[in-house]
Design a protein around this motif. Structure first.
Motif, PDB file in Angstrom:
ATOM      1  N   GLY A   1      49.502  59.571  60.867  1.00  0.00           N
ATOM      2  CA  GLY A   1      50.636  60.120  60.127  1.00  0.00           C
ATOM      3  C   GLY A   1      51.068  61.466  60.669  1.00  0.00           C
ATOM      4  N   THR A   2      52.157  61.967  60.130  1.00  0.00           N
ATOM      5  CA  THR A   2      52.723  63.248  60.558  1.00  0.00           C
ATOM      6  C   THR A   2      52.895  64.160  59.351  1.00  0.00           C
ATOM      7  OG1 THR A   2      54.986  62.417  60.309  1.00  0.00           O
ATOM      8  CG2 THR A   2      53.967  62.197  62.480  1.00  0.00           C
ATOM      9  N   VAL A   3      52.872  65.460  59.623  1.00  0.00           N
ATOM     10  CA  VAL A   3      53.132  66.486  58.617  1.00  0.00           C
ATOM     11  C   VAL A   3      54.078  67.505  59.240  1.00  0.00           C
ATOM     12  CG1 VAL A   3      52.161  68.252  57.115  1.00  0.00           C
ATOM     13  CG2 VAL A   3      50.854  66.169  57.581  1.00  0.00           C
ATOM     14  N   ASP A   4      55.173  67.806  58.556  1.00  0.00           N
ATOM     15  CA  ASP A   4      56.140  68.792  59.028  1.00  0.00           C
ATOM     16  C   ASP A   4      55.887  70.135  58.364  1.00  0.00           C
ATOM     17  OD1 ASP A   4      57.386  66.877  60.595  1.00  0.00           O
ATOM     18  OD2 ASP A   4      58.801  66.315  59.007  1.00  0.00           O
TER      19      ASP A   4
ATOM     20  N   GLY B   1      55.255  70.056  54.515  1.00  0.00           N
ATOM     21  CA  GLY B   1      55.812  68.919  53.806  1.00  0.00           C
ATOM     22  C   GLY B   1      54.722  67.921  53.446  1.00  0.00           C
ATOM     23  N   ARG B   2      55.112  66.859  52.783  1.00  0.00           N
ATOM     24  CA  ARG B   2      54.150  65.834  52.396  1.00  0.00           C
ATOM     25  C   ARG B   2      53.785  64.976  53.602  1.00  0.00           C
ATOM     26  NH1 ARG B   2      56.000  62.675  47.114  1.00  0.00           N
ATOM     27  NH2 ARG B   2      53.881  61.893  47.444  1.00  0.00           N
TER      28      ARG B   2
ATOM     29  N   GLY C   1      46.570  65.535  54.987  1.00  0.00           N
ATOM     30  CA  GLY C   1      47.079  66.762  54.387  1.00  0.00           C
ATOM     31  C   GLY C   1      46.082  67.899  54.493  1.00  0.00           C
ATOM     32  N   ASP C   2      44.802  67.591  54.272  1.00  0.00           N
ATOM     33  CA  ASP C   2      43.772  68.631  54.397  1.00  0.00           C
ATOM     34  C   ASP C   2      43.691  69.158  55.830  1.00  0.00           C
ATOM     35  OD1 ASP C   2      43.185  68.312  51.719  1.00  0.00           O
ATOM     36  OD2 ASP C   2      41.486  66.970  52.062  1.00  0.00           O
ATOM     37  N   ALA C   3      43.791  68.252  56.794  1.00  0.00           N
ATOM     38  CA  ALA C   3      43.734  68.677  58.191  1.00  0.00           C
ATOM     39  C   ALA C   3      44.943  69.529  58.562  1.00  0.00           C
ATOM     40  CB  ALA C   3      43.649  67.454  59.106  1.00  0.00           C
ATOM     41  N   ALA C   4      46.098  69.186  58.016  1.00  0.00           N
ATOM     42  CA  ALA C   4      47.312  69.952  58.327  1.00  0.00           C
ATOM     43  C   ALA C   4      47.208  71.378  57.819  1.00  0.00           C
ATOM     44  CB  ALA C   4      48.531  69.253  57.729  1.00  0.00           C
ATOM     45  N   ARG C   5      46.569  71.550  56.655  1.00  0.00           N
ATOM     46  CA  ARG C   5      46.450  72.900  56.096  1.00  0.00           C
ATOM     47  C   ARG C   5      45.564  73.810  56.947  1.00  0.00           C
ATOM     48  NH1 ARG C   5      47.249  70.022  51.271  1.00  0.00           N
ATOM     49  NH2 ARG C   5      45.072  69.318  51.147  1.00  0.00           N
TER      50      ARG C   5
ATOM     51  N   ALA D   1      51.925  78.751  60.734  1.00  0.00           N
ATOM     52  CA  ALA D   1      52.083  79.901  61.624  1.00  0.00           C
ATOM     53  C   ALA D   1      52.964  79.543  62.811  1.00  0.00           C
ATOM     54  CB  ALA D   1      50.715  80.387  62.100  1.00  0.00           C
ATOM     55  N   ARG D   2      52.781  78.350  63.350  1.00  0.00           N
ATOM     56  CA  ARG D   2      53.613  77.912  64.470  1.00  0.00           C
ATOM     57  C   ARG D   2      55.062  77.759  64.022  1.00  0.00           C
ATOM     58  NH1 ARG D   2      52.154  75.250  69.280  1.00  0.00           N
ATOM     59  NH2 ARG D   2      53.899  74.187  70.287  1.00  0.00           N
ATOM     60  N   ALA D   3      55.262  77.224  62.814  1.00  0.00           N
ATOM     61  CA  ALA D   3      56.623  77.063  62.305  1.00  0.00           C
ATOM     62  C   ALA D   3      57.328  78.416  62.163  1.00  0.00           C
ATOM     63  CB  ALA D   3      56.600  76.332  60.965  1.00  0.00           C
ATOM     64  N   GLU D   4      56.607  79.444  61.719  1.00  0.00           N
ATOM     65  CA  GLU D   4      57.212  80.765  61.586  1.00  0.00           C
ATOM     66  C   GLU D   4      57.565  81.355  62.954  1.00  0.00           C
ATOM     67  OE1 GLU D   4      54.763  83.209  59.118  1.00  0.00           O
ATOM     68  OE2 GLU D   4      54.998  81.924  57.356  1.00  0.00           O
ATOM     69  N   ARG D   5      56.696  81.143  63.936  1.00  0.00           N
ATOM     70  CA  ARG D   5      57.012  81.626  65.280  1.00  0.00           C
ATOM     71  C   ARG D   5      58.244  80.917  65.833  1.00  0.00           C
ATOM     72  NH1 ARG D   5      51.326  81.199  65.986  1.00  0.00           N
ATOM     73  NH2 ARG D   5      51.613  79.272  67.186  1.00  0.00           N
TER      74      ARG D   5
END
Length: 226
Positions: free
Chosen positions: A98-101, A133-134, A178-182, A188-192
């Motif tokens: 799966g993916t997490v945005d 995201g979910r 979801g746990d792995a994404a957190r 941090a990458r999204a903010e950069r």
């Protein structure tokens, strides 16, 4: 008067043995007989779905700045009390992909969060922190590797199909992703990435210095260009 088990007549013992044999045969009928019948006569798939209805429309103000791809192997076992696994219980090995945005909600930015100097050469922006995201499970790359079922569970499957048989492992896969994404550093990458996007956009409009911060506290991360 009750006849002791050891003194049952021969025909009764034979009948009991026949029942056990039939139960074992029916337990494996789907694996052994039914697939062969399907291959012999062939199958045809018909899509009888109804029309897709538009339920609602929402305006999006978030900037999706990063996306992570994850994979987890779920090993889910369910046992019954006081019964051996051979009779009652299941164990499923499931590969979940799966993916997490990670995104920044630009809709939360107000007038006080954007400051521009009189010469329009310097700009300061304050944005909310990136959020996750979910998790979205990818059905094309998620599959059950194996599923072990007890005798009673296999007998039950002969008479009723459970469309939610994999729902438990799917939910568990989504939770693990979801746990792995957190813990992956996606926010941090999204903010950069958001900082880089805004800096490039404002530079193209003539700004020489762009300062971007996240959050409302003094410990917010910042990015500056000049």
């Amino acid at each position: 008067m009750t006849t002791p088990i050891g003194r049952l007549p021969g025909w009764a013992k034979a009948l009991a043995a026949l029942v056990v044999v039939l139960a074992l045969l029916f337990a494996g009928i789907r694996l052994a007989v039914l697939p062969g019948i399907k291959d012999l006569f062939g199958t045809e798939t018909n899509d009888r779905s109804g029309p897709t209805l538009l339920k609602s429309v929402q305006d999006m103000s978030r900037y999706d700045a990063a996306s992570g791809n994850f994979q987890v192997v779920v090993d889910l076992e369910k046992d019954a009390k006081f019964l051996p696994d051979a009779l009652r219980g299941t164990r499923t090995l499931y590969v979940g992909a799966g993916t997490v945005d990670a995104y920044v909600d630009l809709g939360q930015v107000g007038e006080k969060d954007v400051t521009v100097d009189e010469d329009r050469t310097s700009a300061t922006l304050r944005l909310p922190h990136a959020r996750l995201g979910r998790p979205a499970l990818d059905p094309d790359h998620s599959y059950a590797v194996s599923k072990r079922r007890g005798l009673l569970d296999r007998l039950g499957d002969l008479f009723s199909d459970n469309p939610n048989s994999e729902q438990a492992v799917q939910k568990l896969a989504v939770r693990h992703i979801g746990d792995a994404a957190r813990g992956s550093g996606l926010t941090a990458r999204a903010e950069r990435n958001t900082t880089g996007m805004l800096q490039g956009l404002l530079r193209s409009l003539g700004f020489r210095e762009v300062r971007v911060s996240y959050g409302t506290t003094g410990g917010a991360r910042e990015g500056t260009t000049g």
